[in-house]
Design an enzyme around this catalytic site. Structure first.
Site, short mmCIF file in Angstrom:
data_model
loop_
_atom_site.label_atom_id
_atom_site.label_comp_id
_atom_site.label_asym_id
_atom_site.label_seq_id
_atom_site.Cartn_x
_atom_site.Cartn_y
_atom_site.Cartn_z
N GLU A 111 0.86 -1.18 0.00
CA GLU A 111 0.00 0.00 0.00
C GLU A 111 0.90 1.23 0.00
O GLU A 111 1.96 1.22 0.61
CB GLU A 111 -0.90 0.05 1.25
CG GLU A 111 -2.00 -0.96 1.27
CD GLU A 111 -1.58 -2.31 1.87
OE1 GLU A 111 -2.30 -3.29 1.67
OE2 GLU A 111 -0.51 -2.36 2.51
N TYR A 123 8.09 2.43 -7.45
CA TYR A 123 7.40 1.15 -7.55
C TYR A 123 7.05 0.81 -9.00
O TYR A 123 7.22 -0.32 -9.45
CB TYR A 123 6.15 1.15 -6.68
CG TYR A 123 6.42 1.30 -5.21
CD1 TYR A 123 7.49 0.67 -4.59
CD2 TYR A 123 5.59 2.09 -4.41
CE1 TYR A 123 7.74 0.82 -3.23
CE2 TYR A 123 5.83 2.23 -3.05
CZ TYR A 123 6.90 1.60 -2.47
OH TYR A 123 7.14 1.75 -1.13
#
Length: 159
Positions: A111, A123
């Protein structure tokens, strides 16, 4: 006269309970809603993958991940402000993904706050993509902030 600049050598090693004070200094300086030392100790106690990045025996970053049932969950990755944007987070993240893959995980989930654009950029560069959203997941100054759920398939992952 010539000067030779030496690139900092970052070493990775497993976190130990004696590292928690130094880890908490980074955690408290970086996050407005930090984890507690008790949470860090619990992660070690239950056997999560807890790794440090060090430069000259100084902790400059850390990451915590759980692995089970064919998936891994990156719970925390944090780099000292003085060491951000120098490849430490990328090195830690790639190491954690390789660990997850070696332990049989087929996917890594995490998350991230939608407002954390630098983390999202990292990411996505590594291979994560958005797969969902958790409403009001993170505490924020004026209530709560959603969390983006990101996933990285590990079956074909190579660093």
């Amino acid at each position: 006269m010539s000067a030779i600049l030496q690139e900092a050598t970052i070493n990775l090693r497993p976190m130990q309970e004696t590292d928690i004070d130094a880890v908490m200094e980074i955690e408290n300086a970086t996050y407005p809603f930090p984890w507690t030392a008790g949470i860090m100790r619990d992660c070690l106690r239950v056997g999560y993958c807890c790794w440090l990045a060090e430069q000259d025996e100084q902790i400059v970053g850390y990451s915590i991940m759980s692995i089970g049932a064919g998936e891994s969950h990156l719970l925390n990755i944090c780099v000292d402000r003085d060491w951000q944007r120098q490849g430490v987070a990328s090195r830690l993240l790639k190491h954690m993904l390789n660990l997850a893959k070696r332990h049989g995980a087929e996917v890594c989930l995490l998350e991230v706050r939608p407002s954390n654009l630098s983390a999202i950029e990292l990411y996505e560069k590594i291979g994560f993509s958005e797969v969902g959203r958790r409403k009001s997941y993170y505490p924020a100054k004026n209530g709560h902030e959603d969390a983006l759920i990101l996933a990285c398939p590990l079956l074909d992952y190579t660093e």
